[in-house]
Every structure is written in C-alpha cells, then in structure tokens.
Design a protein around this motif. Sequence first.
Motif, PDB file in Angstrom:
ATOM      1  N   SER A 124       0.843  -1.193   0.000  1.00 24.24           N
ATOM      2  CA  SER A 124       0.000   0.000   0.000  1.00 24.24           C
ATOM      3  C   SER A 124       0.882   1.247   0.000  1.00 24.24           C
ATOM      4  CB  SER A 124      -0.918   0.021   1.227  1.00 24.24           C
ATOM      5  OG  SER A 124      -0.167   0.047   2.426  1.00 24.24           O
ATOM      6  N   VAL A 125       0.343   2.342  -0.517  1.00 24.55           N
ATOM      7  CA  VAL A 125       1.042   3.628  -0.559  1.00 24.55           C
ATOM      8  C   VAL A 125       0.096   4.694  -0.029  1.00 24.55           C
ATOM      9  CG1 VAL A 125       2.240   5.312  -2.000  1.00 24.55           C
ATOM     10  CG2 VAL A 125       2.346   2.886  -2.596  1.00 24.55           C
ATOM     11  N   ARG A 126       0.620   5.590   0.807  1.00 25.02           N
ATOM     12  CA  ARG A 126      -0.214   6.669   1.357  1.00 25.02           C
ATOM     13  C   ARG A 126       0.599   7.960   1.447  1.00 25.02           C
ATOM     14  NH1 ARG A 126       0.679   7.637   6.985  1.00 25.02           N
ATOM     15  NH2 ARG A 126       2.245   6.183   7.834  1.00 25.02           N
ATOM     16  N   PRO A 127      -0.083   9.114   1.423  1.00 21.74           N
ATOM     17  CA  PRO A 127       0.634  10.379   1.614  1.00 21.74           C
ATOM     18  C   PRO A 127       0.843  10.662   3.095  1.00 21.74           C
ATOM     19  CG  PRO A 127      -1.683  10.811   1.207  1.00 21.74           C
ATOM     20  CD  PRO A 127      -1.504   9.307   1.102  1.00 21.74           C
ATOM     21  N   VAL A 128       1.970  11.302   3.411  1.00 23.24           N
ATOM     22  CA  VAL A 128       2.243  11.791   4.760  1.00 23.24           C
ATOM     23  C   VAL A 128       2.593  13.269   4.616  1.00 23.24           C
ATOM     24  CG1 VAL A 128       3.678  11.594   6.816  1.00 23.24           C
ATOM     25  CG2 VAL A 128       3.136   9.543   5.483  1.00 23.24           C
ATOM     26  N   GLU A 129       1.809  14.145   5.213  1.00 21.65           N
ATOM     27  CA  GLU A 129       2.003  15.583   5.036  1.00 21.65           C
ATOM     28  C   GLU A 129       2.185  16.260   6.388  1.00 21.65           C
ATOM     29  OE1 GLU A 129      -0.822  18.998   3.271  1.00 21.65           O
ATOM     30  OE2 GLU A 129      -0.063  17.592   1.765  1.00 21.65           O
TER      31      GLU A 129
END
Length: 267
Positions: free
Chosen positions: A191-196
Amino acid sequence: MAHEVWADGAAYEAYVGRWSRLVATEFLAGLDQPPGLRWLDVGCGTGALTSTVLARTDPARVDGVDPSEGFVAHARTRVADPRVVFHVGDARALPLPDAAVDVVVSGLALNFVPDPARAVAEFARVLSPGGVAAAYVWDYADGMTMMRYFWDAAAARDPAARELDEGRRYAMCRPEPLRALWADAGLRDVSVRPVEVPTVFAGFADYWTPFLGGQGSAPGYVSSLAEPDQAELRELLRARVPTEPDGSIRLTARAWAVRGIAPARPS
C-alpha cells in the motif's frame, strides 16, 4: 552541473532534517508496530528516523545503515542508546544476515540509491516472515513546497537549473513506481499513502539560509553560483514565497509512504 553532497550532518539538519523528524513521527504512527521488535533503518542519515523509532516503538534493537561516514558520525553523537548500532554500509548489500529483523524502514533515502530495486530486494532478504518493509520519500514533483518554490524560481532565471530539479530527476517518488518496487521484490499487501506535515519558517532568512549549507541538490546549486547570481535568486524567491503578515512563511511537506509484508519462506 552542481555536485550533490551528503556529508555534513549539521547542515542537513538545518536544511531538511528538522522536517524529516516530523514526517518520521507520522510515518511510524501509520505503521502501528508493537514494542520489542528488531528494526533496521536503511539510509539512516543523521538518525532522525532511528531516534523516532526509539521514542515511539520501544524496540529490542535498531540497526542503522548509511553510506555517508559524516552522517553516521553525526547519528552516533545524537542517538546514545545501547540498543542502537550504526553501520557505514550500502543499501544494496546490507550488513545483516537473512531474516535478521522484524521491520525494515527507510526515510527519504531510497531515491538516492543507484539501484533501488536491488535495495528493496535486500529489505525483503533481511526480513523475517511476516515482517514489514516500509519507506517514505519526498513528493519532489509537487508536495515538497519549500523545494518547489526554490526550483521554480531557479529555473525562471536559469533554465539549465531544471536539470537539477529533484521533481524531474526522481521519477520513482510517486505512488505507482513505489508500489511496483515493493511488489517486484515479492512483498505482499503493498500500500502507498501520503504523509504531510507543516513546514513553518520564522521569516525569509529561516527559509533561505539552509540553502547555503551545501547539502543536497538545491544547496549544491546555490553554492555553484557567483555571489551576484545568488543574490538575484534570493530576491526572486523573496518575492515569490507566500509571507504572512508577521513575516513567517507557512508551507507544507508531503512524502509518499509505501509498505509491504514479507511472505513466508518456502520450506
């Protein structure tokens, strides 16, 4: 072309190290790993992610690996814990045996490895069955706004600067290439997710001065310029970055985080 340097830990901290610690905290929260595990931090740099692992997960042991002797020396001075061992080494040939760790992490480093596929294959090799391999890289093309403003301004006055822009050079720093790297290494449930995170600068000097430290592509480009050209770029940036009434500059930094699980080994 400006030479990209990664050796001075203190200069790196002033440039992006302070923001990488914020991303590390969000990244580890998303992994949600129990205490007592064996961790490996690949491309550990100055120890930002390693120190966050210690603070947030209560590990049994953490090994950190980085090719820069200067960064490793800096990490050893800032992370004093008997559970941590730092090594000068290569992500493509990790100095650990098979199935030696429960979690492999890598923060803001994988795009600098000449053969990232070989590195991720090494992640899978050193993981125990069911272990987690996870990494995060800056979204250079769009989401790392302190660098986006810099390179857009640099290219406006010097079109040749576009060739140094990380957003153009690091095509893997996007969700689908990261997903493919993990899947091709045999990792499952990828899985891939954004971290901001916010990146707030007290004023323009707080934003500009780290670009004078020589660590990384943008600071390397600045150091290659004659003083009048540096001044021209500085003033162009001053006019472009959004400034609050109190003089602060409020930007954001986004990274892409990828994770996968090591499969059971064949009997």
